[in-house]
Design an enzyme around this catalytic site. Structure first.
Site, mmCIF file in Angstrom:
data_model
loop_
_atom_site.group_PDB
_atom_site.id
_atom_site.type_symbol
_atom_site.label_atom_id
_atom_site.label_comp_id
_atom_site.label_asym_id
_atom_site.label_seq_id
_atom_site.Cartn_x
_atom_site.Cartn_y
_atom_site.Cartn_z
ATOM 1 C CB CYS B 240 2.121 123.436 10.876
ATOM 2 S SG CYS B 240 1.965 124.214 12.395
ATOM 3 N NE ARG B 245 6.287 124.569 11.528
ATOM 4 C CZ ARG B 245 6.955 123.534 11.056
ATOM 5 N NH1 ARG B 245 7.897 123.416 10.036
ATOM 6 N NH2 ARG B 245 6.910 122.344 11.605
#
Ligand SMILES: Cc1ncc(COP(=O)(O)O)c(C=O)c1O
Lengths: 344, 283
Positions: B240, B245
């Site tokens: 990410c 994430r």
């Protein structure tokens, strides 16, 4: 020195009730406490006609100036209705005060009211709230939590400030109860019982259009329900800032799922407006009409002018939530030339 | 195909956690990017970790060292025998990162609480407290680093040139296309926008329901394997912007879907997008 009698005292006497014509009860404007200044049908916030910016001579357009409420914004109404309800139900007191997620105005109203009653108030605000509002919250005695909301949680989860306020209320129930303006029906009732009836009386039932913005949606839902109960043909027009906006207090449709008071059936039309216009129209209002209105009012004006330009005859009321004083830093951000030549 | 996750034991429900609040074999760990949330209220007994200051090296860019990890666990009263339950703010992004760090240092039994702190918060029967636990300190020894869970730059470069990996970019579509380098307001950015050549864009949120819990096994299989074309026969690297994430998606691919060799590239775009001469795809 003889004591003045106050409006509340006069109103409570039979003489005052019988002898005074409508609208003059508050003529001397002497109050027993700041709470008696809160708006209602007998003590409405003022409406002022727009004269120079209105392009349609057959359409009367009024601004309802909510910053003239005692704590400076439209949120006085919802804050008072929610707080009074908590007081009546014995939910506050004995060390228990309030915690509320707010873009500033609700927090300022609640904190000032709570402090005047000796109650604590904790305000949870997103970081993008302008500095003026954060400092005002501290001036009126709020405990402040500033949250970095930029991470954008997934849709449906609510935002960080709502969840942090809920956490305080759940983990420290002896200290805090959360009015929750995003879900509390008293927020709508406040406008059903005050703003709506005020507009009806102030326009003598001639109102054809109402223009409002969308935050918690308490204003638009309450006003619409009242006015349509009087005249189902009244057009209720809401404005929303374009996506990615930073207009404090407002939500784009994509952010509205946390506002449980949003009722699409109460609104005839939702106009999406470039958020930069919120700031430019606020400036226009100051310079052309002498109205010191804030950016959400600017957005509402833009929506109203677009509607009025295409309408025939009518009578429109714009609900202007607050004034420009809290947005000096936002105005400089969007209109940088305002900061030039401000030093010797 | 059965409708179960490949490794269902790594995911626990809020109800399960509530029933096990007094289980002495458990340690709950709340991992937040903003620890105001933990301070305002957490699950009774939960230890609080700050993602930035406690799970990352404070000088060089890296996860904490094995010695630092051992000290953190020792001081917090977490022993290698404990079942560690991670949960946190922002949809468990940082909890998933913490889960990954626990796995990298070989912790045997670590699990994620499905739905994270928001789900717990919004369930009326789930208590919160401001009391911080005082678990007795222990001596934690890690069995060593499991390097198979982490992609470092050379492997990413090899993946780009060989084309033999699934590269899963879990950022938003605007970050993937390079329209923005980072979500608005984020301080960690890069010199360039775009994505690693050959990467597929599957935003992290694709894996969750509106209440923040993971989608069902069939839904996840359909999204990642059928619609997005992640090939289960290949090795996979998730990335990410800063690696949090992507830990969330790494968890989905490795434990919920059971793909074979899945690595989290924690350097992510803030490393790759700053490299001189690295190939970038930008439509
Ligand atoms: C400046 C400002 N404008 C508009 C609104 C919107 O009002 P409502 O919450 O009733 O929709 C608010 C309140 O949230 C506000 O603070």
């Amino acid at each position: 020195m003889p004591e003045f009698s106050t409006e509340t005292e006069q109103r409570s006497t039979g003489e005052a009730r019988a002898g005074r014509s409508r609208g003059t009860d508050y003529s001397r404007r002497v109050f027993a406490s700041v709470f008696d200044m809160l708006p209602n049908e007998d003590n409405p916030s003022p409406m002022v006609r727009i004269n120079r910016l209105n392009p349609n001579a057959n359409f009367q357009l009024f601004a309802k100036l909510e910053w003239l409420n005692p704590f400076g914004s439209v949120k006085d109404r919802a804050a008072w209705a929610m707080l009074r309800d908590l007081l009546e139900r014995g939910e506050v007191g004995n060390g228990r005060g309030l915690v509320e997620p707010t873009s500033g105005n609700t927090g300022i109203s609640l904190a000032a009211m709570a402090q005047a009653m000796g109650l604590r108030m904790r305000a949870v605000v997103p970081n993008k709230v302008p500095l003026e509002k954060k400092v005002l919250l501290k001036i009126v005695g709020a405990e402040l939590d500033v949250l970095n909301d930029a991470l954008c949680p997934a849709p449906g989860l609510g935002d960080g400030s709502i969840n942090l306020a809920k956490t305080h209320a759940k983990a420290s129930p002896h200290r805090y109860v959360m009015p929750n303006q995003y879900e509390n029906p008293k927020n709508v009732e406040a406008h059903l019982h005050t703003t709506g009836p005020e507009i009806w009386r102030q326009t003598e039932g001639r109102v054809t259009h109402v223009f409002a913005s969308l935050g918690t949606c308490g204003t638009v839902t309450g006003v619409s329900r009242f006015l349509r109960s009087k005249n189902p043909n009244i057009k209720v027009i809401a404005v929303q800032p374009s996506e990615g906006h930073d207009v404090p207090g407002l939500r784009n449709i994509s952010q509205l799922d946390v506002s449980k008071l949003f009722d699409r059936s109460c609104i005839d039309e939702i106009l999406e407006i470039d958020y930069e216009l919120a700031y430019r129209r606020a400036l226009d209002l100051c310079r052309a009409e002498g109205l010191i209105a804030g950016p959400s009012s600017g957005l509402i004006l833009e929506g109203a002018l677009r509607t009025v330009a295409q309408a025939g005859a009518g009578c429109g009321v714009m609900i202007f939530p607050d004034n420009i004083f809290k947005y000096v830093s936002s105005m400089i951000k969007h209109l940088p030339q305002l900061a030039s030549e401000t030093e010797a | 195909m059965s409708n179960t996750y490949a490794h269902p034991e790594v995911l626990v429900s809020t109800d399960w956690v509530k029933e096990n609040l007094n289980n002495p074999n458990l340690r709950l760990v709340e991992i937040d990017v903003d620890t105001k949330a933990y301070d305002a209220g957490h699950i009774p007994g939960a230890i609080g970790f700050n993602w930035q200051t406690q799970l990352q090296d404070q000088v060089g860019r890296d996860i904490i060292s094995q010695a630092e990890f051992e000290k953190l666990c020792s001081d917090s009263g977490i022993s290698p025998e404990h079942t560690v339950i991670c949960y946190g703010d922002n949809n468990n992004w940082f909890a998933a990162y913490g889960f990954w760090v626990f796995k990298v240092y070989g912790h045997r039994d670590v699990r994620l609480m499905n739905g994270g702190r928001v789900k717990w918060l919004n369930e009326s029967d789930k208590p919160l407290t401001t009391d911080k636990p005082q678990w007795p300190a222990v001596t934690y020894r890690s069995p060593g680093v499991d390097a198979s869970l982490r992609a470092l730059l050379p492997e990413v470069m090899a993946a780009v040139s060989s084309g033999k990996y699934n590269l899963v970019d879990v950022r938003s579509p605007d970050e993937f296309t390079g329209k923005v380098i980072a979500p608005p307001g984020m301080s960690e950015t890069a010199q360039r926008g775009g994505h690693i050549p050959g990467a597929k864009n599957v935003p992290w949120s694709t894996a969750v329901n509106p209440d923040g819990t993971f989608k069902s096994p069939d839904e996840l299989r359909s999204i990642y394997l059928e619609q997005k074309g992640v090939d289960p026969k290949k090795d996979t690297i998730a990335y990410c912007r800063i690696g949090e994430r992507s830990s969330h998606t790494w968890f989905v691919l490795k434990y919920l879907l059971g793909l074979n060799n899945v690595k989290n590239y924690d350097g992510s775009w803030t490393e790759y997008g700053n490299l001189v001469g690295a190939p970038i795809e930008k439509p």
